[in-house]
Design an enzyme around this catalytic site. Structure first.
Site, mmCIF file in Angstrom:
data_model
loop_
_atom_site.group_PDB
_atom_site.id
_atom_site.type_symbol
_atom_site.label_atom_id
_atom_site.label_comp_id
_atom_site.label_asym_id
_atom_site.label_seq_id
_atom_site.Cartn_x
_atom_site.Cartn_y
_atom_site.Cartn_z
ATOM 1 N N SER A 257 0.841 -1.659 0.370
ATOM 2 C CA SER A 257 -0.021 0.446 -0.033
ATOM 3 C C SER A 257 0.971 1.695 -0.272
ATOM 4 C CB SER A 257 -1.424 0.528 0.756
ATOM 5 O OG SER A 257 -0.204 0.064 2.538
ATOM 6 N N CYS A 258 2.381 1.034 0.396
ATOM 7 C CA CYS A 258 3.133 2.111 0.276
ATOM 8 C C CYS A 258 3.785 2.283 -1.203
ATOM 9 C CB CYS A 258 3.972 2.605 0.989
ATOM 10 S SG CYS A 258 2.805 2.154 3.037
ATOM 11 N N LEU A 259 4.555 1.730 -1.395
ATOM 12 C CA LEU A 259 5.584 1.643 -2.429
ATOM 13 C C LEU A 259 5.138 2.296 -3.641
ATOM 14 C CD1 LEU A 259 8.708 -0.094 -2.184
ATOM 15 C CD2 LEU A 259 8.831 2.505 -0.519
ATOM 16 N N ASP B 164 2.988 5.433 -3.221
ATOM 17 C CA ASP B 164 4.575 7.332 -2.495
ATOM 18 C C ASP B 164 4.622 7.800 -3.983
ATOM 19 O OD1 ASP B 164 2.873 6.587 -0.873
ATOM 20 O OD2 ASP B 164 5.086 5.727 0.616
#
Ligand code: UGA
Length: 437
Positions: free
Chosen positions: A268-270, A273
């Site tokens: 859910s991040c890299l 982002d």
């Protein structure tokens, strides 16, 4: 000192559990009443090592739960905002959830004498604290930052699968605000909580926001870099990406972490982002050649795996393909942006018959594919009768598999995208991603 934590996802629930288990007074807030019900029983709504144990300890001590933001705004000295900041379909960041929370905080600030520190832990694109959050809080409360409340940007660096460990022992704390006094106050709080010398960077709000994105984007860059070298190794007989990664990782200027070649980064991040930073740069007229390449390399990595499958299975239609590992990383049941899910979607289009195994993520995967694929609780059941096994997530149990467990395959083709299988059987057509044959 009373502490409010708004948003009980990975970051919020881990933070609330760790702080309360250390005897701090915590109000954990989430609007999702069903989620609160589960948490109240001492069970985390998601799988995360050691979280249940820490949560149960916290509930016995000083963790109370509520679905009302007012409870935090009226009573707490520190209010941490840890809600999600998902991605829109065009890659930009969706700030609706966090701005809604800020509106509610502002409305309560209007009526209260309490003068809390509002601390934003959610990942937000550079400029958001000052241009959007500050504005919203000031408009709704009729008060100014520094008079009635303070506003600090305090990004989080914990990893899923190690959320409790990282919350207990962060490698870095970044505190961004326009008030030295308020930053020092938060610094003292963290020093007390951790009893250790953790590096702390005190800066302004926007620099703190950039630090978070630079950090995640750099990690993504390392992964896409090693994956592109891995694809080169794949074409050169006798080469091995792990030897290359080991060697360059010894150079202290490079470092040995995040050099594991594989199917690309998920979670859910890299992915979110990198895309949000690209969108932010575009918006500000800054060229994002590098990050675009990082993102494209990541998307194309699945095609590299498909190429390998096609090489050995030739015609994918009606072939039994087994996927080992569905979560985006080991020790997690999270399948958001998981490369396994993308691979399954592509293989289904080619009319392959898919069987899957994962120690924790089967239920989440059922929500996506329903009865279009076959789910197995036992690894051996997923392997039996397969034309090709593809190892996607490096769960420890897969590295313990023996030759004999592959005996029941219809055709003994194995693609190991993480190079963790121990197979030395000449009957098996084993292909490690990033190994040249
Ligand atoms: C990432 C960052 O590592 C955390 O520091 C950050 O706090 C978090 O995002 C966030 O912003 O909330 P996480 O998403 O939990 O943490 O996962 P990572 O451990 O970074 O792994 C991301 C993906 O990269 C996984 O799919 C993993 O398999 C892959 N990866 C990682 C590789 O393919 N190779 C590697 O060498 C490392």
């Amino acid at each position: 000192m009373k502490i409010g934590i708004i948003g009980l996802g990975f970051v919020g629930l881990s933070f609330a559990s760790v702080l309360a288990s250390k005897d701090l007074d915590i109000i954990g807030i989430d609007i999702d009443k069903e989620k609160l019900k589960i948490i109240k029983t001492g069970k985390s709504p998601f799988y995360e090592p050691n979280i249940d144990k820490t949560l149960q300890k916290a509930l016995k001590k000083k963790l109370i739960l509520s679905d009302k933001i007012n409870d935090a705004v009226n009573n707490c000295d520190l209010i941490f905002v840890t809600v999600g900041t998902p991605m829109n379909s065009d890659g930009t960041i969706d700030l609706e959830i966090i701005l809604n929370v800020c509106r509610k905080i502002g409305e309560t600030l209007l009526k209260t004498q309490n003068n809390p520190n509002i601390i934003i832990k959610s990942t937000i694109i550079p400029g958001t604290t000052i241009n959007k959050i500050k504005k919203t809080l000031e408009q709704k409360s009729g008060k100014k930052v520094g008079k009635g409340f303070s506003l600090i940007t305090n990004p989080e660096f914990l990893r899923e699968g190690r959320a409790i460990e990282d919350t207990e022992n962060p490698h870095l704390i970044v505190i961004g605000s326009n008030s030295k006094k308020e930053s020092e106050k938060l610094k003292r709080f963290y020093k007390k909580v951790h009893h250790k010398n953790i590096p702390m960077i005190i800066t302004n709000n926007t620099t703190a926001e950039i630090i978070k994105y630079a950090n995640n984007s750099f990690l993504a860059t390392k992964i896409s870099f090693i994956n592109s070298i891995s694809n080169l190794c794949q074409t050169l007989p006798g080469t091995n990406i792990d030897e290359v990664a080991k060697a360059i990782g010894i150079d202290p200027r490079i470092g040995n972490q995040f050099l594991n070649a594989g199917p690309g980064y998920g979670g859910s991040c890299l992915p979110k982002d990198v895309q949000a930073l690209i969108a932010c740069q575009k918006n500000l007229g800054v060229e994002s050649t590098l990050l675009n390449a990082v993102h494209q390399t990541n998307i194309l990595q699945i095609e590299e795996i498909i190429k390998l499958i096609k090489k050995i299975v030739i015609n994918l239609k009606n072939k039994n393909i087994t996927i080992l590992g569905l979560s985006f990383k080991e020790e997690s049941d999270d399948i958001r942006e998981s490369r396994s899910i993308k691979l399954i979607q592509k293989l289904l289009k080619k009319q392959s018959k898919i069987t899957v195994h994962d120690p924790k993520a089967l239920e989440n995967t059922k929500l996506i594919f329903g009865n279009k694929i076959t789910y197995c609780k036992k690894i051996i059941d997923a392997i039996d009768n397969s034309d090709c096994v593809i190892l996607m997530t490096p769960w420890k149990q897969y590295s313990k598999l023996q030759n004999i467990e592959f005996e029941g395959m219809r055709k003994k083709n194995i693609i190991d995208t993480r190079r963790i299988l121990n197979i030395d059987n000449n009957d098996v057509n084993y292909i490690g991603l990033g190994i040249g044959y």
